[in-house]
Enzyme design. Sequence first.
Site, PDB file in Angstrom:
ATOM      1  N   GLY A  73       8.716  -2.691 -10.064  1.00 47.97           N
ATOM      2  CA  GLY A  73       8.256  -2.617  -8.685  1.00 47.97           C
ATOM      3  C   GLY A  73       7.116  -1.630  -8.547  1.00 47.97           C
ATOM      4  N   ASP A  74       6.259  -1.888  -7.593  1.00 45.37           N
ATOM      5  CA  ASP A  74       5.204  -0.936  -7.278  1.00 45.37           C
ATOM      6  C   ASP A  74       4.762  -1.146  -5.845  1.00 45.37           C
ATOM      7  OD1 ASP A  74       3.528   0.994  -9.282  1.00 45.37           O
ATOM      8  OD2 ASP A  74       2.396   0.526  -7.477  1.00 45.37           O
ATOM      9  N   GLN A  75       4.145  -0.121  -5.310  1.00 44.00           N
ATOM     10  CA  GLN A  75       3.671  -0.165  -3.930  1.00 44.00           C
ATOM     11  C   GLN A  75       2.318   0.524  -3.867  1.00 44.00           C
ATOM     12  OE1 GLN A  75       5.606   2.422  -0.975  1.00 44.00           O
ATOM     13  NE2 GLN A  75       5.981   0.577   0.210  1.00 44.00           N
TER      14      GLN A  75
END
Length: 196
Positions: A73-75
């Site tokens: 995951g990344d943002q």
Amino acid sequence: MTHLTLASASASRAALLTGAGLVFDKIPADLDEDALKDDALARALSPKAVALELARAKAIHVSLRHPGLVLGGDQVLQLEQDLISKSPDRAAARRLLQRMSGKTHYLHAAQALAENGAIVWSNVETADMTVRTLSDVAIDAYLDAAGDKILSSVGAYQLEGLGVNLFDSIRGDYFTVLGLPLLPLLAQLRHMKVIQ
């Protein structure tokens, strides 16, 4: 049952998965995220695509070394045409909050599932975050109250804490703001029969 691994050091992502009743291992992907982000930007990828690229890279990296299903995951935070990184110190956080005051920024939260080094599913969700007009006094009071933990969050806020006071409005899913769009992930895990 398929084994799940979270390829992230994020405490909030782990807490969201635990809260949803998922059992998983946590093995952070040891990648140079800044280099990956720079490469994606050099290829003129959109901010959404940058977030997705980072999530996929993390999932693939860990899935090449560990069996089962790996979640990366990344943002990324997009303010106008810029991608914003975590603030290195209070002065940088103060400047960022001054810049975000009265404006809408976008949090693009991406996630990807990989198995044996191949992506089997991915998605990205966006939340529109409108910061209220902040005086310098209000910014300093917020920074004093929130402390150094804001340096661990892009945007210098944690919505689940004092950061909620910075906003006039939010359009988008709460889980997306926290960095893991949980509803599409759970739907996919049910579809894959990883969970009931």
